[in-house]
Design an enzyme around this catalytic site. Structure first.
Site, PDB file in Angstrom:
ATOM      1  N   HIS A 164       0.837  -1.215   0.000  1.00  0.00           N
ATOM      2  CA  HIS A 164       0.000   0.000   0.000  1.00  0.00           C
ATOM      3  C   HIS A 164       0.868   1.261   0.000  1.00  0.00           C
ATOM      4  O   HIS A 164       0.439   2.306   0.478  1.00  0.00           O
ATOM      5  CB  HIS A 164      -0.972   0.034   1.184  1.00  0.00           C
ATOM      6  CG  HIS A 164      -1.690  -1.267   1.400  1.00  0.00           C
ATOM      7  ND1 HIS A 164      -2.885  -1.569   0.793  1.00  0.00           N
ATOM      8  CD2 HIS A 164      -1.338  -2.365   2.118  1.00  0.00           C
ATOM      9  CE1 HIS A 164      -3.261  -2.786   1.144  1.00  0.00           C
ATOM     10  NE2 HIS A 164      -2.337  -3.302   1.940  1.00  0.00           N
ATOM     11  N   SER A 285      14.820  21.192 -16.579  1.00  0.00           N
ATOM     12  CA  SER A 285      13.582  21.901 -16.882  1.00  0.00           C
ATOM     13  C   SER A 285      13.924  23.180 -17.620  1.00  0.00           C
ATOM     14  O   SER A 285      14.965  23.794 -17.375  1.00  0.00           O
ATOM     15  CB  SER A 285      12.846  22.229 -15.575  1.00  0.00           C
ATOM     16  OG  SER A 285      11.964  23.315 -15.768  1.00  0.00           O
ATOM     17  N   LYS A 291      15.905  21.758 -11.470  1.00  0.00           N
ATOM     18  CA  LYS A 291      15.324  20.441 -11.714  1.00  0.00           C
ATOM     19  C   LYS A 291      16.265  19.419 -12.357  1.00  0.00           C
ATOM     20  O   LYS A 291      17.052  19.744 -13.221  1.00  0.00           O
ATOM     21  CB  LYS A 291      14.087  20.591 -12.620  1.00  0.00           C
ATOM     22  CG  LYS A 291      12.922  21.273 -11.953  1.00  0.00           C
ATOM     23  CD  LYS A 291      12.230  20.373 -10.956  1.00  0.00           C
ATOM     24  CE  LYS A 291      11.466  19.325 -11.679  1.00  0.00           C
ATOM     25  NZ  LYS A 291      10.072  19.265 -11.355  1.00  0.00           N
ATOM     26  N   GLU A 298       9.889   7.992 -16.771  1.00  0.00           N
ATOM     27  CA  GLU A 298       8.502   8.403 -17.030  1.00  0.00           C
ATOM     28  C   GLU A 298       8.068   8.014 -18.441  1.00  0.00           C
ATOM     29  O   GLU A 298       6.941   7.562 -18.668  1.00  0.00           O
ATOM     30  CB  GLU A 298       8.359   9.910 -16.853  1.00  0.00           C
ATOM     31  CG  GLU A 298       8.580  10.372 -15.420  1.00  0.00           C
ATOM     32  CD  GLU A 298       8.773  11.875 -15.348  1.00  0.00           C
ATOM     33  OE1 GLU A 298       7.806  12.609 -15.571  1.00  0.00           O
ATOM     34  OE2 GLU A 298       9.915  12.323 -15.095  1.00  0.00           O
TER      35      GLU A 298
END
Ligand code: ARG
Length: 468
Positions: A164, A285, A291, A298
């Site tokens: 979980h 970024s 970043k 991804e």
């Protein structure tokens, strides 16, 4: 030599229709932009077919030899670039037959005896997949080996195991990474299984009902490296379950990669900080100067959606198709090609990303502190001293509540007297049992996270994949 062909040759079936097909309609139903990648398989299939036609005296032996030699020449020219695929042809089969006829005249016009593009495409497609699947499996096994190499370096690197997405019980990074590899190893075997069922040659099935010519299907199958000819000519041209199986194997593997990537994305967050992706495997970024993004993870996660969609495309394509061949089947290749390409590049990227990543052993260890992941071990301790597990579970749960109330982060922070208040069975040795590394070492059953057991798991996987 035929470097550029601009004028469209007549279609293989042109004689039947008085009118030339509408240019846009013809382009709509053409498939050469997709099936061009079957070109060498088409040539191999034609060579086997023609040689058999010669042996069976369906065409003169010297003509068969001449066509065979020309097919080999065409293959060489395509490889060297002196011949290029003519995109005005309807499909790759028409293109090759067209060139043969252009160069050999009537001899070229003999090649299609006892054959249909329906059995031809089914054979080409299988030949291609039989050739490409082992390459994909190689990519897969190399990826597994790379992950196992990492795992071996982290047999003692403790980290939380989650259920979980809540800290559950301590494990090691090696245990986690080996779990990934178990999935990938099954994926590997799924491809092998699909190859076994695909290993039958459809040539000789014709359009759907075989041929009245004395073809030797077994010989053609053997020449092309198939174990045997397909059993039923209608099934041969109608079914694409072999493509569905491969598409499914691709989709399952991509879903695996997608989940691993989700782990990586989480681990790369400031909140986890378990993994440090190499700069070469990260992006920045355009606006936020600070970043460092896990874009590759991804993107692989995102591309898994395509593979799942491609599988749905194939299944939906087949659903409700009347037997035997329907033109709908032409749509079978694009989606599978996309899945094969996607998986291959994702495996390659995933491997690079993981191999170059560093794991933050300190952060992973620190995350094992707090969260009471030792609670099950406290309960097991009481079970070993005779308490029924449900009672032991309740006792440990009450101790966790005691800790929370007292602002303590570990069961081991409580004194023996405090623990004894909950159960007389506790003794001094409980403190040793509660240490994360002790919790891990105690879990040495087959499959467990104990370092020596994970080492065995790694060895087993390596053995299963040896030489692959
Ligand atoms: N391009 C077709 C395909 O990929 C080849 C078979 C065409 N057969 C036919 N009867 N139109 O399925």
């Amino acid at each position: 030599m035929n470097k550029k062909t601009t004028k469209r040759k007549p279609e293989l079936w042109a004689a039947r229709l008085a009118q030339k097909p509408d240019a846009a309609a013809f382009a709509f139903q053409a498939s050469i932009t997709v099936d061009k990648r079957l070109v060498f398989d088409d040539i191999a299939g034609s060579r086997a077919h023609v040689a058999m036609l010669g042996r069976q005296k369906i065409i003169p032996a010297n003509i068969a030899a001449k066509i065979g030699a020309e097919l080999s020449r065409i293959a060489r020219e395509l490889e060297s670039g002196t011949l290029v695929i003519d995109y005005s042809a309807e499909d790759i089969h028409s293109f090759i037959e067209g060139i043969l006829t252009e160069r050999l005249g009537d001899a070229g016009r003999m090649v299609h005896a006892g054959r249909s593009r329906n059995d031809q495409v089914a054979a080409d497609f299988r030949l291609y997949l039989k050739r490409i699947t082992p390459e994909l499996q190689k990519e897969l096994s190399q990826t597994i080996f790379a992950i196992l190499d990492k795992a071996e370096q982290h047999l003692n690197s403790i980290m939380p195991g989650y259920t979980h997405l809540q800290r559950a019980q301590p494990v090691t990074l090696a245990h986690h990474l080996t779990a990934w590899c178990c999935g990938l190893e099954r994926d590997y075997s799924r491809f092998s299984d699909a190859l076994v069922r695909m290993d039958e040659c459809p040539l000789g099935a014709g359009a759907l009902a075989g041929s009245s010519l004395p073809l030797d299907r077994t010989a053609v199958a053997k020449t092309l490296g198939f174990s045997r000819p397909t059993l039923n000519s209608m099934d041969s041209v109608a079914d694409r379950d072999f493509a569905v199986e491969l598409s499914s194997a691709c989709a399952i593997t991509m879903i695996h990669l997608s989940r691993f990537c989700e782990d990586v994305v989480l681990w790369a967050s400031e909140e986890f900080s378990f993994i440090n992706l190499a700069e070469a495997w990260s992006t920045g970024s355009s606006i936020m100067p600070q970043k460092k993004n896990p874009d590759f993870a991804e993107l692989i996660r995102g591309k898994a959606g395509r593979a799942a969609g491609n599988l749905a495309t194939l299944l939906t394509l087949l659903k409700g198709l009347p037997y035997a061949y329907d033109k709908d089947l032409q749509e079978d290749k694009e989606s599978l090609f996309d899945s094969l390409d996607t998986l291959r590049s994702c495996l390659h990227m995933f491997r690079g990303m993981i191999s170059s990543a560093e794991f933050n052993v300190k952060k992973m260890k620190a995350a094992c502190s707090g969260g009471f992941m030792e609670a099950t071990d406290a309960a097991d301790y009481l079970v070993r001293r005779g308490l029924p597990f449900r009672t032991a579970h309740e006792t440990a749960a009450l101790i966790v509540r005691d800790c929370i109330e007292a602002g303590q982060r570990h069961i081991g922070d409580r004194s023996l007297a405090e623990l004894k208040k909950r159960s007389k069975l506790f003794d001094e040795d409980i403190y040793r049992v509660l240490k994360p590394l002790a919790c891990i070492k105690a879990r040495d059953l087959p499959g467990g996270p104990a370092p020596k057991e994970v080492r065995r798991q790694i060895r087993t996987l390596r053995k299963r994949l040896a030489g692959k």
